[in-house]
Write a protein that holds these residues in place. Structure first.
Motif, PDB file in Angstrom:
ATOM      1  N   UNK A  25       0.839  -1.199   0.000  1.00 42.51           N
ATOM      2  CA  UNK A  25       0.000   0.000   0.000  1.00 42.51           C
ATOM      3  C   UNK A  25       0.869   1.243   0.000  1.00 42.51           C
ATOM      4  N   UNK A  26       1.938   1.193   0.791  1.00 44.57           N
ATOM      5  CA  UNK A  26       2.878   2.313   0.823  1.00 44.57           C
ATOM      6  C   UNK A  26       3.532   2.522  -0.538  1.00 44.57           C
ATOM      7  N   UNK A  27       3.826   1.425  -1.219  1.00 45.47           N
ATOM      8  CA  UNK A  27       4.429   1.503  -2.552  1.00 45.47           C
ATOM      9  C   UNK A  27       3.477   2.183  -3.547  1.00 45.47           C
ATOM     10  N   UNK A  28       2.222   1.739  -3.592  1.00 46.97           N
ATOM     11  CA  UNK A  28       1.243   2.326  -4.513  1.00 46.97           C
ATOM     12  C   UNK A  28       0.960   3.785  -4.152  1.00 46.97           C
ATOM     13  N   UNK A  29       0.951   4.080  -2.870  1.00 44.65           N
ATOM     14  CA  UNK A  29       0.704   5.449  -2.409  1.00 44.65           C
ATOM     15  C   UNK A  29       1.867   6.365  -2.789  1.00 44.65           C
ATOM     16  N   UNK A  30       3.090   5.839  -2.685  1.00 48.44           N
ATOM     17  CA  UNK A  30       4.277   6.633  -3.027  1.00 48.44           C
ATOM     18  C   UNK A  30       4.292   6.954  -4.516  1.00 48.44           C
ATOM     19  N   UNK A  31       3.906   5.982  -5.341  1.00 53.32           N
ATOM     20  CA  UNK A  31       3.837   6.229  -6.784  1.00 53.32           C
ATOM     21  C   UNK A  31       2.836   7.334  -7.098  1.00 53.32           C
ATOM     22  N   UNK A  32       1.691   7.291  -6.405  1.00 51.14           N
ATOM     23  CA  UNK A  32       0.671   8.321  -6.598  1.00 51.14           C
ATOM     24  C   UNK A  32       1.188   9.675  -6.135  1.00 51.14           C
ATOM     25  N   UNK A  33       1.855   9.705  -4.998  1.00 56.19           N
ATOM     26  CA  UNK A  33       2.378  10.954  -4.454  1.00 56.19           C
ATOM     27  C   UNK A  33       3.395  11.592  -5.400  1.00 56.19           C
ATOM     28  N   UNK A  34       4.279  10.769  -5.943  1.00 61.66           N
ATOM     29  CA  UNK A  34       5.294  11.297  -6.865  1.00 61.66           C
ATOM     30  C   UNK A  34       4.654  11.931  -8.087  1.00 61.66           C
ATOM     31  N   UNK A  35       3.568  11.341  -8.570  1.00 62.30           N
ATOM     32  CA  UNK A  35       2.903  11.874  -9.757  1.00 62.30           C
ATOM     33  C   UNK A  35       2.099  13.125  -9.422  1.00 62.30           C
ATOM     34  N   UNK A  36       1.434  13.121  -8.275  1.00 61.00           N
ATOM     35  CA  UNK A  36       0.605  14.260  -7.862  1.00 61.00           C
ATOM     36  C   UNK A  36       1.453  15.524  -7.693  1.00 61.00           C
ATOM     37  N   UNK A  37       2.637  15.332  -7.131  1.00 60.91           N
ATOM     38  CA  UNK A  37       3.493  16.495  -6.865  1.00 60.91           C
ATOM     39  C   UNK A  37       4.584  16.675  -7.919  1.00 60.91           C
ATOM     40  N   UNK A  38       4.397  16.033  -9.060  1.00 65.45           N
ATOM     41  CA  UNK A  38       5.339  16.185 -10.156  1.00 65.45           C
ATOM     42  C   UNK A  38       5.210  17.575 -10.784  1.00 65.45           C
ATOM     43  N   UNK A  39       6.297  18.054 -11.365  1.00 65.73           N
ATOM     44  CA  UNK A  39       6.281  19.378 -12.009  1.00 65.73           C
ATOM     45  C   UNK A  39       5.456  19.348 -13.298  1.00 65.73           C
ATOM     46  N   UNK A  40       5.305  18.178 -13.875  1.00 69.10           N
ATOM     47  CA  UNK A  40       4.475  18.024 -15.085  1.00 69.10           C
ATOM     48  C   UNK A  40       3.305  17.089 -14.752  1.00 69.10           C
ATOM     49  N   UNK A  41       2.156  17.669 -14.533  1.00 65.97           N
ATOM     50  CA  UNK A  41       0.985  16.891 -14.093  1.00 65.97           C
ATOM     51  C   UNK A  41       0.372  16.126 -15.266  1.00 65.97           C
ATOM     52  N   UNK A  42       0.152  14.828 -15.044  1.00 66.90           N
ATOM     53  CA  UNK A  42      -0.490  13.962 -16.032  1.00 66.90           C
ATOM     54  C   UNK A  42      -1.739  13.380 -15.369  1.00 66.90           C
ATOM     55  N   UNK A  43      -2.897  13.966 -15.654  1.00 66.40           N
ATOM     56  CA  UNK A  43      -4.127  13.553 -14.987  1.00 66.40           C
ATOM     57  C   UNK A  43      -4.506  12.104 -15.300  1.00 66.40           C
ATOM     58  N   UNK A  44      -4.247  11.686 -16.507  1.00 65.90           N
ATOM     59  CA  UNK A  44      -4.559  10.300 -16.865  1.00 65.90           C
ATOM     60  C   UNK A  44      -3.717   9.328 -16.045  1.00 65.90           C
ATOM     61  N   UNK A  45      -2.450   9.665 -15.857  1.00 66.71           N
ATOM     62  CA  UNK A  45      -1.551   8.835 -15.056  1.00 66.71           C
ATOM     63  C   UNK A  45      -1.988   8.847 -13.589  1.00 66.71           C
ATOM     64  N   UNK A  46      -2.404   9.994 -13.093  1.00 68.08           N
ATOM     65  CA  UNK A  46      -2.876  10.098 -11.709  1.00 68.08           C
ATOM     66  C   UNK A  46      -4.099   9.216 -11.496  1.00 68.08           C
ATOM     67  N   UNK A  47      -5.004   9.213 -12.457  1.00 64.23           N
ATOM     68  CA  UNK A  47      -6.204   8.377 -12.347  1.00 64.23           C
ATOM     69  C   UNK A  47      -5.833   6.902 -12.281  1.00 64.23           C
ATOM     70  N   UNK A  48      -4.895   6.490 -13.116  1.00 59.88           N
ATOM     71  CA  UNK A  48      -4.458   5.088 -13.130  1.00 59.88           C
ATOM     72  C   UNK A  48      -3.846   4.707 -11.786  1.00 59.88           C
ATOM     73  N   UNK A  49      -2.974   5.566 -11.262  1.00 57.53           N
ATOM     74  CA  UNK A  49      -2.297   5.274  -9.995  1.00 57.53           C
ATOM     75  C   UNK A  49      -3.268   5.292  -8.821  1.00 57.53           C
ATOM     76  N   UNK A  50      -4.240   6.188  -8.864  1.00 56.28           N
ATOM     77  CA  UNK A  50      -5.263   6.245  -7.814  1.00 56.28           C
ATOM     78  C   UNK A  50      -6.097   4.965  -7.848  1.00 56.28           C
TER      79      UNK A  50
END
Length: 283
Positions: A25-50
């Motif tokens: 769970x921590x692993x999946x959450x960390x992947x989501x966190x890295x994408x959410x706070x990325x300098x280049x936001x990819x909403x489609x990627x965020x949805x997949x990770x969420x």
């Protein structure tokens, strides 16, 4: 297999599952966190990770609960012709709702907490509810349940038959009069008969009785939530006097284990700033 060995086997299972649950769970959450706070936001990627995070938390939680139900069932083999029903419930919009069951139901399982004596007691006191003779309690007005017909309860004559009743779904010694006291009940199926229970235990999944540090309480807001009850581990059986006092401790062992999955899930979702931010970005 003796009582302690069965307990050890169940705890060993949960040790491994909880270790994986927290780590992955921590692993999946960390992947989501890295994408959410990325300098280049990819909403489609965020949805997949969420979706990945939520799917993992839900699927593995369901598997763990069902496996724990199987472990619990092992403690009740040969006590009676029928094993007890076991379910995990929670609250949603101030109503009691089913999360998981070890049986099938055909009736409405959602109702106000105040409409059921057992859940109202647990919620008010933060401790277990135990009743080994529901017909007697109901006739005295000390037990209410939205599925029970109060008029038929007062006409029920089975209280003179005291003690455990060895009921089966094959023989004719089924308590049809008691079944008739339950709304939308039927003696035409095994599940229908078992749903008209005479004994019950409800165990809260809570940290209420645990010693928590002030820092933890402040960070988790538990003080303001009145030491949250995360859910209810419920047992019932068609016999009177089916459960014993030791079943309360057994219930607490499994309630405490299952609560760890629920707490972890809560921490990675509704208590997570990353999770909340991801949801807001996708609106």
């Amino acid at each position: 297999m003796n009582y302690l060995r069965k307990t050890r086997k169940a705890i060993c299972y949960n040790q491994g599952e909880l270790t994986q649950y927290f780590y992955l769970a921590s692993h999946f959450h960390r992947e989501l966190k890295n994408e959410v706070y990325s300098s280049t936001v990819d909403l489609e990627r965020i949805q997949i990770l969420l979706d990945n995070l939520i799917s993992f938390l839900n699927v593995k939680f369901a598997e763990a609960v069902n496996e724990n139900f199987s472990h619990l069932a092992g403690f009740y083999k040969n006590r009676a012709n029928e094993e007890p029903r076991i379910c995990l419930k929670s609250t949603y919009d101030n109503q009691i709702v089913d999360l998981f069951r070890n049986d099938a139901t055909t009736y409405n399982t959602k109702y106000e907490c105040s409409s059921n004596t057992g859940f109202e007691y647990v919620k008010k006191n933060g401790t277990y509810y135990f009743c080994n003779d529901i017909p007697e309690k109901a006739q005295k007005g000390l037990y209410i349940n939205p599925r029970l017909d109060s008029a038929k309860i007062h006409q029920y004559s089975g209280l003179q038959k005291k003690g455990p009743t060895k009921l089966t779904i094959i023989k004719t010694n089924i308590d049809n009069e008691w079944i008739n006291c339950w709304k939308n009940s039927s003696n035409e199926s095994r599940d229908g008969i078992k749903s008209c229970y005479k004994s019950t235990i409800i165990i809260p999944l809570t940290l209420k009785n645990s010693s928590m540090s002030d820092i933890f309480l402040d960070l988790t807001n538990l003080d303001h939530e009145g030491r949250t009850i995360y859910g209810f581990l419920c047992f019932d059986h068609i016999n009177t006097d089916y459960f014993c006092i030791d079943d309360i401790d057994l219930g607490y062992i499994f309630a405490d284990l299952i609560s760890l999955y629920m707490i972890a899930r809560k921490n990675f979702t509704e208590r997570s700033a990353t999770y909340k931010k991801a949801q807001s970005m996708l609106r």
